[in-house]
Design a protein around this motif. Sequence first.
Motif: not given
Length: 431
Positions: A4-11, A16-17, A22-27
């Motif tokens: 849940x927290x990861x999803x919130x941060x990702x949204x 803003x990014x 900050x690097x494509x594979x991390x997505x």
Amino acid sequence: MINEKSEQIYKEAVEYIPGGVNSPVRAFKSVGLSPIFVDHAHGSKIYDVDGNEYIDYICSWGPLMLGHSPKELSEGIEEVIKKGTSYGVPTQIEVDMAKIIVEAYPAIDQVRMVNSGTEATMSALRVARGYTGRNKILKFEGCYHGHSDSLLVQSGSGTITYGVPTSPGVPDDVVKHTLVCKYNDLDAVREIFKEEGNEIAAVIVETISGNMGLVKGKQEFIELLREVCTEYGAVLIFDEVITGFRLSYNSSPAYFGVNPDMVCFGKIIGAGLPVGAYGGKKEIMSVVSPIGPVYQAGTLSGNPLAMYMGKKNLEILRDNPQIYTELERKAKKLEDGINTNLEKLDLDYTVTRAGSLVCLFFAKGPIENYDDAKKCDIEKFNKYFAQLLKRGILIGPSQYEAMFLSNAHTDEDIEKTIAANYEALKVAHNL
């Protein structure tokens, strides 16, 4: 597993990014998932913001040979910070670091520190062109050498061809001097040198490619590159951003018994801090400014924090050769375990390994080039990745990435990974 927290941060991140990363594979886009966001890491484990624990085989894409936040590296860093984080003028530790690298890599005489692997490869090619007075370079399909314009190139329809850009924003004119061959194709190398050899300034190659999965350069392929570069006066550049100090302390020359004219480093020489370097024979490096006409500069090059961490990292690896012996043993144990699982499940897939680098290709082998790697069943891999993640195993979120082991990985970690591999394969294939 709760995210849940990861999803919130990702949204929030995607606002803003670009793409939220900050690097494509991390997505995690290639595996159809949202990324996990890390809170902290220690040893062989990463912990995300939701409190999930993962055995980590990304290891920051290679530099964490000793694992996450090892005490032997972090001790003393506070004193370095108190002295200053950047000066813009020389320091003793830059000299010490250069000496360690050159002593570990006898093929080169001098080294220049930069800030990333991309900067290292870009600079090395400029130096090679300046040294030879030629413009053309030869690279190999499936090898990644950073995101500078002249290297974001793939081959066209033929085996040997002038490159075409693989990214918008790269003009055709920029890559018109970039030639592309199939990796491990000896006949293609001979033919292109026969046709273009007197105009080729440099050949740049990953001796073991880590960006189309893990594909090892054949011994005869690496030897041929040395032979033709010597014959035609081209500069042979080993891109060791991934393999440098990871294959062995003496890197690819020790692994293959072949010396390049120049080498590019990254990752491990900063122990996880942003760093890169390129080096070469003295007569080649003598064309670099301020003693030569080829300009290259960097305000943060040789940053004291990166030099401190990198120097300690290399000293530990140099003085403890058993680290490499243990990494080899553990990686072999992981390789054997995965192969046993494939046999049990009757899956005709391919495991490749070089030292502490391991890769499971969802395709029948041998895997010798990018065309072979592209035969992988990506849909099955994506299901497999998700199942591993649920079981607390973090690998690169792409079929075309390698697994990196660290000295912090334990036999228990390896055994858990092998067990998770079996279950993940089973679920991904509905077995």
